[in-house]
Design a protein around this motif. Structure first.
Motif, PDB file in Angstrom:
ATOM      1  N   GLU A  82       0.853  -1.186   0.000  1.00 45.19           N
ATOM      2  CA  GLU A  82       0.000   0.000   0.000  1.00 45.19           C
ATOM      3  C   GLU A  82       0.891   1.239   0.000  1.00 45.19           C
ATOM      4  O   GLU A  82       1.842   1.316   0.790  1.00 45.19           O
ATOM      5  CB  GLU A  82      -0.919   0.013   1.225  1.00 45.19           C
ATOM      6  CG  GLU A  82      -1.925  -1.123   1.237  1.00 45.19           C
ATOM      7  CD  GLU A  82      -2.759  -1.149   2.506  1.00 45.19           C
ATOM      8  OE1 GLU A  82      -2.479  -0.346   3.420  1.00 45.19           O
ATOM      9  OE2 GLU A  82      -3.682  -1.980   2.589  1.00 45.19           O
TER      10      GLU A  82
ATOM     11  N   MET B  11       0.795   5.477   0.155  1.00 43.95           N
ATOM     12  CA  MET B  11      -0.048   6.630   0.473  1.00 43.95           C
ATOM     13  C   MET B  11       0.722   7.921   0.247  1.00 43.95           C
ATOM     14  O   MET B  11       1.926   7.991   0.513  1.00 43.95           O
ATOM     15  CB  MET B  11      -0.499   6.543   1.941  1.00 43.95           C
ATOM     16  CG  MET B  11      -1.338   7.716   2.411  1.00 43.95           C
ATOM     17  SD  MET B  11      -1.814   7.547   4.147  1.00 43.95           S
ATOM     18  CE  MET B  11      -3.184   6.421   3.971  1.00 43.95           C
ATOM     19  N   ASN B  12       0.020   8.941  -0.253  1.00 40.76           N
ATOM     20  CA  ASN B  12       0.687  10.227  -0.481  1.00 40.76           C
ATOM     21  C   ASN B  12       0.840  10.991   0.842  1.00 40.76           C
ATOM     22  O   ASN B  12       0.273  10.622   1.874  1.00 40.76           O
ATOM     23  CB  ASN B  12      -0.094  11.067  -1.501  1.00 40.76           C
ATOM     24  CG  ASN B  12      -1.505  11.422  -1.015  1.00 40.76           C
ATOM     25  OD1 ASN B  12      -2.010  10.845  -0.058  1.00 40.76           O
ATOM     26  ND2 ASN B  12      -2.139  12.368  -1.692  1.00 40.76           N
TER      27      ASN B  12
ATOM     28  N   GLN C 199      -2.149  12.117   2.691  1.00 37.14           N
ATOM     29  CA  GLN C 199      -2.895  10.992   3.261  1.00 37.14           C
ATOM     30  C   GLN C 199      -4.353  10.954   2.796  1.00 37.14           C
ATOM     31  O   GLN C 199      -5.228  10.442   3.492  1.00 37.14           O
ATOM     32  CB  GLN C 199      -2.828  11.008   4.798  1.00 37.14           C
ATOM     33  CG  GLN C 199      -1.420  10.890   5.326  1.00 37.14           C
ATOM     34  CD  GLN C 199      -1.353  10.739   6.837  1.00 37.14           C
ATOM     35  OE1 GLN C 199      -2.298  10.289   7.471  1.00 37.14           O
ATOM     36  NE2 GLN C 199      -0.228  11.114   7.429  1.00 37.14           N
TER      37      GLN C 199
ATOM     38  N   THR D  75      -4.959   9.817  -0.524  1.00 35.46           N
ATOM     39  CA  THR D  75      -4.979   8.842  -1.620  1.00 35.46           C
ATOM     40  C   THR D  75      -4.058   7.676  -1.283  1.00 35.46           C
ATOM     41  O   THR D  75      -2.907   7.884  -0.858  1.00 35.46           O
ATOM     42  CB  THR D  75      -4.508   9.474  -2.944  1.00 35.46           C
ATOM     43  OG1 THR D  75      -5.356  10.584  -3.268  1.00 35.46           O
ATOM     44  CG2 THR D  75      -4.569   8.458  -4.074  1.00 35.46           C
ATOM     45  N   MET D  76      -4.568   6.462  -1.457  1.00 31.21           N
ATOM     46  CA  MET D  76      -3.749   5.276  -1.221  1.00 31.21           C
ATOM     47  C   MET D  76      -3.913   4.296  -2.373  1.00 31.21           C
ATOM     48  O   MET D  76      -5.037   4.014  -2.799  1.00 31.21           O
ATOM     49  CB  MET D  76      -4.105   4.594   0.099  1.00 31.21           C
ATOM     50  CG  MET D  76      -3.203   3.409   0.428  1.00 31.21           C
ATOM     51  SD  MET D  76      -3.122   3.037   2.200  1.00 31.21           S
ATOM     52  CE  MET D  76      -4.828   2.574   2.506  1.00 31.21           C
ATOM     53  N   ASP D  77      -2.789   3.800  -2.890  1.00 30.93           N
ATOM     54  CA  ASP D  77      -2.768   2.859  -4.006  1.00 30.93           C
ATOM     55  C   ASP D  77      -2.319   1.487  -3.527  1.00 30.93           C
ATOM     56  O   ASP D  77      -1.436   1.376  -2.661  1.00 30.93           O
ATOM     57  CB  ASP D  77      -1.819   3.336  -5.098  1.00 30.93           C
ATOM     58  CG  ASP D  77      -2.229   4.684  -5.682  1.00 30.93           C
ATOM     59  OD1 ASP D  77      -3.434   4.885  -5.908  1.00 30.93           O
ATOM     60  OD2 ASP D  77      -1.332   5.531  -5.892  1.00 30.93           O
TER      61      ASP D  77
ATOM     62  N   THR E 148      -7.110   1.941  -6.237  1.00 30.43           N
ATOM     63  CA  THR E 148      -6.866   3.266  -5.660  1.00 30.43           C
ATOM     64  C   THR E 148      -8.045   3.654  -4.781  1.00 30.43           C
ATOM     65  O   THR E 148      -9.202   3.519  -5.199  1.00 30.43           O
ATOM     66  CB  THR E 148      -6.659   4.327  -6.745  1.00 30.43           C
ATOM     67  OG1 THR E 148      -5.470   4.031  -7.485  1.00 30.43           O
ATOM     68  CG2 THR E 148      -6.503   5.710  -6.112  1.00 30.43           C
TER      69      THR E 148
ATOM     70  N   SER F 119      -9.408   7.009  -2.540  1.00 26.70           N
ATOM     71  CA  SER F 119      -9.142   8.429  -2.312  1.00 26.70           C
ATOM     72  C   SER F 119     -10.277   9.061  -1.521  1.00 26.70           C
ATOM     73  O   SER F 119     -11.423   8.614  -1.570  1.00 26.70           O
ATOM     74  CB  SER F 119      -8.957   9.172  -3.645  1.00 26.70           C
ATOM     75  OG  SER F 119     -10.142   9.108  -4.422  1.00 26.70           O
TER      76      SER F 119
ATOM     77  N   VAL G  67      -5.664   4.221   7.575  1.00 24.40           N
ATOM     78  CA  VAL G  67      -4.781   3.066   7.443  1.00 24.40           C
ATOM     79  C   VAL G  67      -5.225   2.026   8.466  1.00 24.40           C
ATOM     80  O   VAL G  67      -5.371   2.333   9.649  1.00 24.40           O
ATOM     81  CB  VAL G  67      -3.315   3.451   7.689  1.00 24.40           C
ATOM     82  CG1 VAL G  67      -2.420   2.221   7.628  1.00 24.40           C
ATOM     83  CG2 VAL G  67      -2.870   4.486   6.661  1.00 24.40           C
TER      84      VAL G  67
END
Length: 340
Positions: free
Chosen positions: A295, A297-298, A301, A303-305, A321, A323, A331
């Motif tokens: 996982e 995450m930007n 926090q 957006t998580m891919d 994805t 978002s 998380v």
């Protein structure tokens, strides 16, 4: 008449017994009003019994018990005297930061070996292997630096652990310890969890064995750009200052990347996931031999891919994805890989 007399006597005794005042201290004391709950409850790998540490209210005395799943029979696995040496209660630990780490992050007092015949204890950084058949413990590590986050290989033949920011592997039946990551920079952590990931992302471990026992995937964290924050321990007569890598809002976070290394050492294969560098990798693991999931995450926090990665080629594929542009992505540990 006799029954009525007995009831009156019991009622009188209850009324005349001294009443103990309920205080704030009593409410929040260890054990509190309901007694101390069992600690480190674990199933044995063979599923035949469940084990737990039971301490009396003060926490200073305890034993490791098990309950037979078939019969409900309860017996002592490790006596109080042995448990006090192998896994001392937090109240006995003098290092306040270590005590805080154990209690705040619920660090397990022991681990089952995959054969269900041995237990592994972490006694303040020194690992002990306990044989249930004869009730003896053998010291597994004796280095001056602590050996942390120990993990058995799936087949139970090897044990991995983190020491001085690097990963080590040792066969259970031999003394040939091998360092499989080699970094001398104190700001580079291999398989170790830093403050941000432990506190903000709920991470408790940053490395995992492959199902076939041949490889270990780990997260490398580079804290060179993270500011240092002084933490003063005022409890001793002479206060001690520890320097902690601690990013405040807007400060650089550790740079992170995933690596795969053989259990017998060798060159690390680094995994390429995204061109972005200001990211978190809060969760990762094995789908099966040769295939990882991760996982990403930007920094915001929101957006998580989810990626799948082939370890042989290093090729990664984004498969999902999530978002939340107006809030954040939580998380958690809800993601599970189903056997197929």
């Amino acid at each position: 008449m006799a029954m009525a007399s007995r009831g009156i006597a019991q009622s009188t005794a209850a009324e005349t017994s001294p009443k103990k005042q309920l205080t704030i201290e009593a409410i929040f004391a260890e054990g509190s009003l309901t007694g101390r709950a069992p600690e480190t409850v674990k199933w044995g790998p063979d599923g035949s019994r469940v084990s737990f540490v039971q301490r009396e209210d003060s926490g200073e005395h305890g034993e490791l018990w098990y309950v037979d799943a078939a019969t409900g029979e309860k017996k002592i696995l490790v006596s109080e005297a042995k448990l006090a040496m192998l896994s001392p209660p937090p109240e006995k630990i003098k290092d306040e930061r270590e005590k805080e780490r154990l209690t705040r992050y619920h660090v397990a007092a022991y681990s089952w070996a995959p054969d269900s015949k041995h237990l592994l204890f972490d006694s303040q950084g020194q690992l002990w292997l306990y044989d249930l058949s004869n009730g003896t413990a053998v010291q597994f590590t004796s280095a001056p630096e602590p050996s942390e986050d120990p993990k058995f290989s799936p087949d139970g033949s090897h044990l991995a652990y983190v020491r001085k920011h690097n990963l080590f592997v040792r066969p259970i039946s031999a003394r040939d310890e091998k360092q499989i990551t080699i970094d001398k920079d104190e700001s580079v952590l291999n398989g170790e969890v830093d403050w941000v990931y432990a506190e903000e992302l709920g991470v408790r471990s940053n490395y995992f064995w492959s199902p076939n026992n041949k490889d270990i995937v780990f997260l490398q964290m580079n804290e060179n750009l993270v500011p240092t924050y002084p933490i003063t321990d005022w409890l001793p007569t002479h206060p001690k200052v520890d320097m902690e890598k601690y990013p405040k809002a807007g400060d650089p976070n550790p740079s992170v990347r995933l690596g795969v290394v053989g259990a017998d050492g060798g060159k690390v294969k680094w995994i390429s996931l995204t061109k972005e560098t200001n990211i978190y990798i809060p969760r990762f693991g094995w789908v099966r031999d040769g295939l990882l999931w991760a996982e990403v995450m930007n920094r915001a926090q929101d957006t998580m891919d989810l990626y799948f990665i082939e370890t042989h080629s290093g090729h990664s594929r984004k498969v999902l994805t999530e978002s939340s542009p107006d809030a954040w992505v939580n998380v958690n540990d809800d993601f599970r890989i189903l056997k197929s």
